[in-house]
Enzyme design. Structure first.
Site, PDB file in Angstrom:
ATOM      1  N   PRO A  33      85.827  27.383  23.854  1.00  0.00           N
ATOM      2  CA  PRO A  33      86.294  26.956  22.528  1.00  0.00           C
ATOM      3  C   PRO A  33      85.135  27.000  21.547  1.00  0.00           C
ATOM      4  O   PRO A  33      84.083  26.407  21.799  1.00  0.00           O
ATOM      5  CB  PRO A  33      86.790  25.525  22.770  1.00  0.00           C
ATOM      6  CG  PRO A  33      86.122  25.074  24.026  1.00  0.00           C
ATOM      7  CD  PRO A  33      85.880  26.298  24.849  1.00  0.00           C
ATOM      8  N   CYS A  87      79.936  17.573  22.664  1.00  0.00           N
ATOM      9  CA  CYS A  87      79.598  18.010  21.304  1.00  0.00           C
ATOM     10  C   CYS A  87      78.349  17.276  20.822  1.00  0.00           C
ATOM     11  O   CYS A  87      78.302  16.041  20.837  1.00  0.00           O
ATOM     12  CB  CYS A  87      80.760  17.742  20.354  1.00  0.00           C
ATOM     13  SG  CYS A  87      80.419  18.248  18.645  1.00  0.00           S
ATOM     14  N   HIS A 146      77.634  22.364  30.495  1.00  0.00           N
ATOM     15  CA  HIS A 146      76.721  23.141  29.653  1.00  0.00           C
ATOM     16  C   HIS A 146      75.301  22.735  30.032  1.00  0.00           C
ATOM     17  O   HIS A 146      74.967  21.550  29.997  1.00  0.00           O
ATOM     18  CB  HIS A 146      77.002  22.843  28.177  1.00  0.00           C
ATOM     19  CG  HIS A 146      76.165  23.652  27.234  1.00  0.00           C
ATOM     20  ND1 HIS A 146      76.345  23.617  25.874  1.00  0.00           N
ATOM     21  CD2 HIS A 146      75.156  24.525  27.444  1.00  0.00           C
ATOM     22  CE1 HIS A 146      75.471  24.417  25.288  1.00  0.00           C
ATOM     23  NE2 HIS A 146      74.738  24.981  26.234  1.00  0.00           N
ATOM     24  N   GLY A 171      76.296  28.536  29.439  1.00  0.00           N
ATOM     25  CA  GLY A 171      74.991  28.625  28.805  1.00  0.00           C
ATOM     26  C   GLY A 171      74.306  29.958  28.999  1.00  0.00           C
ATOM     27  O   GLY A 171      73.939  30.316  30.120  1.00  0.00           O
TER      28      GLY A 171
END
Length: 657
Positions: free
Chosen positions: A310, A395, A464, A498
């Site tokens: 996303p 985030c 991530h 990543g």
């Protein structure tokens, strides 16, 4: 015109100092500089460093546009004044009523003189910009173009006796190919806070989490929603024809027992009465079995699938269609804010749209508290067609973290547990989460939570390989991702994320850690969306500039189909195209490199392409991105400006007019 090798060689030699020996490709790689072949190197362009001005040498040459050296501060206007100006602007001839534009008849609007838009057809025709080259993207409809006179391809429309046909659009168009459109009656109920969430309330009550949200600050719910929405104003992909002639939402609405609203005493008493009137929640044996055995729910198998991450702003529906064509298996919508979804904001619901070509599709949501997120997932399951729901817990943006969402949840494992458990009990849709390795650099913590995440009910977790503090600096820590994948229970799928930028990166991660289900591809897809083709075909694709231009043409076609073929739709498509070009300019063609494959952290030097188009696509100047957009969408309007939203490099601001 092709650049001759001799000229390029002379330019490269004149650019390099005669005293300094040119560094070897290995030395350049060690400094994270892309080792471009010497024959293609060129001097860096000279640019005005003042961000408030734009050098015409970087824009259109010879057009004589004025560029002032002093930035003029505009007078700040009140909200009431801005609203009045917007209403006056909507009445101008350029903003014709959608119903009138479709039919060509000024009397076709049911609101008549009370309509907020212009009904002057002749004045609109006189001021309308000239049509663009090409065919209307809605010619495949059995009826007329839904934008009628306002379409920028109106010259290609079919007409009967000089008038636009008025049959209803029946099939084959935008409305049939896109799903998850918010129904107007549901939106009005959300505005009035009259939507019930029985499953979420029952799950929260079972977990003892009902009405336990706490105020994070004194700003109130409007502050939360406003700040989080400012995260991505450009993501407002709502079409004006979907809300024209409809009642607007009130400025302030009561929110459904969320983290920052306090109800007046009467409403609070009524709420308590309603809760006490609910029947006591008891589970029969079958239901209890389902609740206690989350593994019996529907699962998504991410193994070996190419997953497009996303992506805020650029990961819109047209871009996802491009990636599907180029080989992506799994797609996910842009991150949507839970509180905005619960308030029925059309711009937020537009982020949940799904194209029919997205056969394995999920949506990503972001929230701070279990009750808000549980109600959101129940609403999404009821109103949307999705294969999975992803909760963002990684985030790093300040405006999200400061409200307790995103990476802030990594510091509150008990709240993470409450979110996941409440959501898995409220819906049958598979639930996934996306996290970072930790909040602070050097203090990774996901490895200690990975076993619990599976027990909470999530079917997959994407890690991530950076902390929140790192943002996107330094390389992703794949060794730690492997550690998490090996520590995870067999029932929990672990995906890595990543710096995946080639099929070699993909193969390396899969071979080093067989426990890894798959890899999520994010910035690599922004820079070169054909990475999915490279992985599936196991090759480095030396794609030509003409092939890249064809991909951009497909994007504009998909964009016009999604945002519309009128002037607003064209400029919206242009805006998101320019945002994408701010990433794709970092791609260096395979044939120009001394060392392949390109790494995502390499900084490209100034270089010539193998032809003028390839050189233009390599430019990091916003003025050159605008030139590319004009090749596809015609000349930009007067006064057009653009500055990329996500500035990972010191891009200049391009202005025109």
């Amino acid at each position: 015109m092709e650049h001759s090798a001799a000229v390029e060689s002379i330019d490269a030699e004149s650019y390099m100092s005669p005293v300094e020996a040119s560094p070897s490709p290995e030395e350049l790689v060690a400094k994270a500089i892309a080792p471009v072949k010497k024959v293609f190197l060129c001097p860096p362009p000279s640019r005005n460093c003042d961000k408030n001005t734009f050098s015409e040498a970087d824009g259109r040459e010879g057009e004589g546009n004025a560029t002032g050296s002093v930035s003029v501060l505009k007078e700040k206007k009140s909200k009431r004044q801005l609203k009045r100006e917007r209403r006056q602007d909507m009445k101008s001839a350029l903003h014709i009523c959608a119903e009138v534009a479709k039919s060509g008849d000024a009397s076709s609007c049911v609101y008549g003189v009370n309509c907020r838009f212009s009904h002057d057809v002749e004045a609109f025709k006189a001021q309308k910009p000239e049509d663009l080259d090409g065919l209307c993207p809605f010619l495949n409809l059995k009826g007329p173009c839904p934008y009628g006179l306002a379409c920028r391809f109106a010259g290609t429309h079919k007409v009967n006796d000089g008038q636009i046909t008025t049959e209803m659009v029946t099939s084959g168009g935008k409305r049939d190919s896109e799903m998850n459109v918010l129904k107007k009656d549901v939106q009005k109920l959300l505005w009035k806070n009259k939507v019930k969430f029985p499953k979420a309330d029952a799950a929260l009550k079972e977990l003892g989490l009902l009405n336990k949200s706490k105020v994070t600050d004194g700003s109130g719910d409007d502050a939360v929603n406003g700040c989080l929405r400012d995260l991505d104003d450009s993501a407002q992909t709502e079409r004006p024809d979907e809300t024209d002639n409809e009642l607007k939402a009130p400025k302030k609405t009561k929110c459904s027992s969320d983290e920052t609203c306090s109800l007046p005493s009467n409403d609070e008493q009524n709420l308590q009465n309603d809760l006490s009137a609910l029947p006591e929640y008891t589970m029969d044996d079958t239901e209890k079995s389902l609740k206690l055995n989350q593994r019996e729910k529907k699962l998504i198998d991410f193994s070996e699938k190419l997953y497009l991450a996303p992506l805020t702003t650029v990961g819109n529906l047209p871009f996802r269609r491009i990636c599907k064509v180029l080989g992506a298996d799994v797609t996910c919508g842009e991150m949507a804010i839970c509180t905005n979804l619960l308030q029925g904001q059309a711009s937020e619901w537009a982020l949940l749209r799904r194209h029919s070509s997205e056969d394995l599709f999920g949506v990503q949501i972001c929230g701070a508290f279990p009750d808000i997120i549980a109600k959101t997932v129940e609403l999404i399951e009821q109103e949307c067609t999705v294969d999975f729901i992803d909760i963002n817990m990684g985030c790093p943006i300040d405006i999200v973290v400061n409200k307790g969402a995103g990476s802030a949840l990594l510091t509150k494992p008990m709240r993470m547990k409450g979110v996941v458990e409440a959501c898995t009990r409220a819906v049958n849709t598979p639930l996934t989460i996306k996290v970072r390795t930790g909040y602070f650099e050097g203090k990774n913590r996901i490895d200690s939570l990975i076993k619990d995440i599976g027990d909470w009910g999530a079917c997959a977790v994407t890690v991530h390989g950076r902390t929140r503090q790192q943002r996107y600096s330094k390389l992703a820590d794949w060794d730690y991702i492997y550690q998490c994948a090996r520590a995870a229970p067999k029932t929990l799928q672990v995906l890595g994320n990543g710096d995946v930028f080639s099929y070699e990166d993909w193969n390396h991660h899969k071979s080093d850690c067989p426990e890894l289900s798959s890899c999520m591809i994010a910035r690599g897809a922004l820079i070169k969306p054909w990475i999915f083709t490279e992985i599936k075909e196991q090759r480095h694709w030396d794609i030509s500039s003409a092939e890249r231009l064809d991909i951009l043409k497909d994007y504009t076609r998909f964009g016009l189909d999604h945002w519309g073929s009128d002037s607003k739709g064209v400029e919206t498509t242009r805006h998101f195209l320019l945002e994408w070009l701010s990433y794709s300019c970092r791609y260096i063609p395979v044939g120009l490199l001394d060392v392949i494959p390109q790494k995502i952290n390499w900084r490209p030097p100034s270089y010539f392409g193998r032809n003028d188009l390839e050189t233009l696509m390599a430019s990091d100047s916003a003025a050159d991105w605008i030139r590319i957009s004009e090749m596809l969408l015609g000349k930009v309007p007067s006064g057009f400006t653009f500055s990329p939203k996500h500035k990972s490099n010191a891009y200049d601001k391009a202005e025109n007019g």
